[in-house]
Design an enzyme around this catalytic site. Structure first.
Site: not given
Length: 123
Positions: A30, A33
């Site tokens: 991600c 993230c």
């Protein structure tokens, strides 16, 4: 203070031992993230009295599912074993600091009263 890797085996114990805990639900693939990780790590260093935990949703799918995590990153703030905040999205550092200030300032007696009233209304 470094962040703590949270798993289904240590999550409950970690929450029980913390007055305030921030949890970052993330995954290695991600992009947002990965961009949020340094912000979260810096905040952990600046607030050693708060437990900063990370849940790798790929390694801990049961834990992520138990909190109905459907989008990552998701940040969750828990105080006195009560979830006060849970929203997807990577926060910039100033917004994370603002959230920490609000979590610290929350009137937990009022929060518990509101939760009790909501539970009673659902019956």
């Amino acid at each position: 203070m470094p962040t703590t890797e949270l798993t289904k085996d240590n999550f409950d114990e970690t929450v029980t031992g913390a007055d305030i805990m921030l949890v970052d639900f993330w995954a290695a693939w991600c992009g947002p993230c990965r961009r949020f990780a340094p912000v979260f790590e810096r905040a952990a260093d600046e607030h050693p009295d708060i437990v900063f935990g990370k849940v790798d949703t790929e390694a801990q799918p049961e834990l992520a599912a138990s909190f109905q995590i459907s989008s990552i990153p998701t940040l969750m703030a828990i105080r006195d074993k009560t979830i006060l905040y849970a929203q997807p999205g990577a926060l910039p550092a100033p917004a994370l600091e603002d959230l920490i200030t609000k979590i610290r300032a929350a009137d937990m007696d009022d929060v518990r009263r509101q939760l009790t009233a909501r539970t009673a209304a659902k019956r």
